[in-house]
Design a protein around this motif. Structure first.
Motif, short mmCIF file in Angstrom:
data_model
loop_
_atom_site.label_atom_id
_atom_site.label_comp_id
_atom_site.label_asym_id
_atom_site.label_seq_id
_atom_site.Cartn_x
_atom_site.Cartn_y
_atom_site.Cartn_z
N UNK A 144 47.70 30.64 29.36
CA UNK A 144 46.83 31.74 28.95
C UNK A 144 46.65 32.74 30.09
N UNK A 145 46.49 32.24 31.30
CA UNK A 145 46.26 33.11 32.45
C UNK A 145 47.56 33.72 32.97
N UNK A 146 48.61 32.91 33.06
CA UNK A 146 49.83 33.35 33.73
C UNK A 146 50.76 34.16 32.85
N UNK A 147 50.75 33.93 31.54
CA UNK A 147 51.71 34.61 30.66
C UNK A 147 51.01 35.52 29.66
N UNK A 148 50.15 34.94 28.82
CA UNK A 148 49.48 35.76 27.80
C UNK A 148 48.55 36.78 28.43
N UNK A 169 44.23 41.14 20.21
CA UNK A 169 44.91 40.38 21.26
C UNK A 169 44.01 39.27 21.81
N UNK A 170 42.70 39.55 21.89
CA UNK A 170 41.79 38.50 22.33
C UNK A 170 41.73 37.37 21.31
N UNK A 171 41.83 37.71 20.03
CA UNK A 171 41.84 36.69 18.98
C UNK A 171 43.08 35.82 19.07
N UNK A 199 34.10 31.93 37.00
CA UNK A 199 33.83 30.52 37.23
C UNK A 199 32.44 30.31 37.83
N UNK A 200 32.00 31.23 38.65
CA UNK A 200 30.68 31.05 39.27
C UNK A 200 29.55 31.22 38.25
N UNK A 201 29.88 31.84 37.10
CA UNK A 201 28.91 31.97 36.03
C UNK A 201 29.10 30.93 34.93
N UNK A 202 29.91 29.92 35.21
CA UNK A 202 30.11 28.84 34.25
C UNK A 202 31.27 29.03 33.31
N UNK A 203 32.09 30.07 33.52
CA UNK A 203 33.24 30.31 32.66
C UNK A 203 34.52 29.72 33.24
N UNK A 204 35.64 30.10 32.65
CA UNK A 204 36.95 29.61 33.09
C UNK A 204 37.75 30.66 33.85
N UNK A 205 37.17 31.84 34.02
CA UNK A 205 37.83 32.85 34.84
C UNK A 205 39.00 33.55 34.18
N UNK A 206 39.06 33.55 32.85
CA UNK A 206 40.11 34.28 32.14
C UNK A 206 39.72 35.75 32.08
N UNK A 207 40.62 36.61 32.49
CA UNK A 207 40.32 38.04 32.56
C UNK A 207 40.26 38.65 31.16
N UNK A 368 33.67 47.44 42.90
CA UNK A 368 34.72 46.80 42.12
C UNK A 368 34.20 45.57 41.39
N UNK A 369 33.32 44.80 42.04
CA UNK A 369 32.77 43.62 41.40
C UNK A 369 31.86 44.02 40.25
N UNK A 370 31.04 45.02 40.48
CA UNK A 370 30.11 45.46 39.44
C UNK A 370 30.87 46.03 38.24
N UNK A 371 31.97 46.73 38.51
CA UNK A 371 32.77 47.28 37.41
C UNK A 371 33.33 46.16 36.54
N UNK A 372 33.80 45.10 37.14
CA UNK A 372 34.43 44.02 36.38
C UNK A 372 33.40 43.30 35.52
N UNK A 373 32.24 43.05 36.10
CA UNK A 373 31.23 42.31 35.34
C UNK A 373 30.62 43.15 34.24
#
Length: 375
Positions: A144-148, A169-171, A199-207, A368-373
């Motif tokens: 999911x992270x490396x290809x999709x 695409x998210x679906x 991950x620090x918020x309890x997720x899996x870090x998928x963009x 940059x961090x604030x933009x992503x979140x």
């Protein structure tokens, strides 16, 4: 390709080929990337003959020959009969108004869902080769992270994707992650928003595709502010102007759609431009009057009366600092407002010192961090 570039440049300098003039200082005649050659110019028989002559001379000198049968000719605003006649005389085919160049569709309205059909199909085709039910959840997460996650990024780095396409695409990614087929209905044990969380918020870090699309579009704004002198940056300046604050957001163009994202973020309380600060460095890549490099506004707006006296509006900071501020004025400064603005400018410049570093652009704070979140 370097030799072919020099050949075309000399033909353009000699006046034997007329490119598309965007401004007094910028003219486009050819674009080369690897083994792809794109020649741009005014529609005329002389230009067509010049192209053929340069290609023939290049073949005789280097032994390399362009495949005319794989080449295509496009006439913008030219009658179809004239294009067919020219293509027949050259021996090439005719290009459609919408064509693919370096993997990107040119001439297509990318705000329509059907324009993204190939991107979505490519994402689905990746899944047809995998058996999601035979993979562990760790394996699905890795794919999911490396290809999709990176498959549609090339187009998303240039065009604003419609919200419906991003949702589709998210679906697709969500169904693959939970191990469900396209026709199956399976219980979702984890909300997709939690998967997209860091991950620090309890997720899996998928963009998130939505966040990535917006971040990559804003990166073009950052590159434009950095004023690296690249060709695309000079083209944007020639079409929209040198001051990014005056660029139109109402035109049907790729750059206008990017600027609309900047305005949309600003309306929601996130001023992206306020986080971009100019690094002057040695001053060779920073314009003294037109760039925002000291303070919150360009000097042309802060000191309009003495800016009107400047002969070289594009003068860099390095050249300006090499002599007195008024050395390049067309006449001496008079009293009143002109003298007051000159005194204020000289006082402002007393605290400026240049170093040997090359100038650029940086994002201050944690933008940059604030933009992503927030995205």
């Amino acid at each position: 390709m370097k030799s072919l570039h020099l050949s075309f440049s000399r033909v353009v300098d000699a006046g034997m080929f007329k490119g598309i003039r965007l401004s007094n200082s910028l003219s486009l005649s050819h674009l080369f990337y690897a083994d792809d050659a794109l020649i741009i110019g005014e529609w005329s028989n002389d230009n067509l003959r010049s192209i053929i002559n340069v290609i023939k001379c290049f073949h005789l000198v280097s032994g390399l020959q362009i495949n005319i049968h794989k080449s295509q000719l496009l006439g913008v605003g030219v009658p179809r009969v004239d294009v067919e006649t020219a293509a027949s005389s050259i021996g090439c085919s005719i290009m459609n108004d919408q064509f693919c160049y370096l993997g990107v569709m040119v001439g297509e309205n990318m705000s329509r869902h059907k324009a993204w059909a190939d991107v979505v199909l490519k994402l689905r085709s990746r899944l047809s080769k995998w058996k999601s039910k035979t993979l562990s959840i760790g394996g699905r997460l890795t794919l999911l992270k490396s290809v999709l996650g990176v498959s549609p990024l090339y187009c998303m780095s240039i065009f604003k994707a419609p919200r419906g396409i991003l949702k589709e695409m998210e679906s697709i990614r969500n169904n693959f992650f939970i191990g469900a087929d396209s026709l199956d209905k399976k219980i979702t044990w984890v909300a997709w928003n939690n998967v997209l969380a860091s991950k620090k918020n309890g997720g899996l870090g998928v963009s998130s595709f939505y966040a990535l699309n917006r971040a990559m579009l804003l990166k073009w704004v950052w590159r434009f502010v950095s004023e690296d002198g690249s060709l695309w940056s000079r083209v944007i300046q020639a079409v929209y102007g040198s001051h990014i604050g005056s660029h139109s957001v109402h035109m049907a163009s790729t750059w206008s759609s990017i600027m609309r994202e900047v305005q949309l973020l600003k309306s929601k309380g996130f001023d992206f431009m306020s986080l971009c600060s100019k690094r002057v460095g040695d001053g060779s890549n920073t314009r003294f009057w037109l760039d925002v490099w000291k303070g919150d506004s360009p000097f042309c707006d802060v000191f309009p009366r003495i800016f009107a006296l400047e002969q070289d509006k594009q003068m860099t900071v390095a050249n300006k600092m090499a002599a007195h501020v008024s050395a390049s004025f067309r006449r001496p400064v008079r009293g009143g407002i002109e003298q007051q603005q000159l005194s204020d400018l000289v006082t402002c410049m007393d605290s400026v010192s240049l170093n040997s570093m090359i100038g650029g652009c940086s994002i201050s704070g944690d933008g940059s961090l604030q933009l992503k979140e927030n995205s």
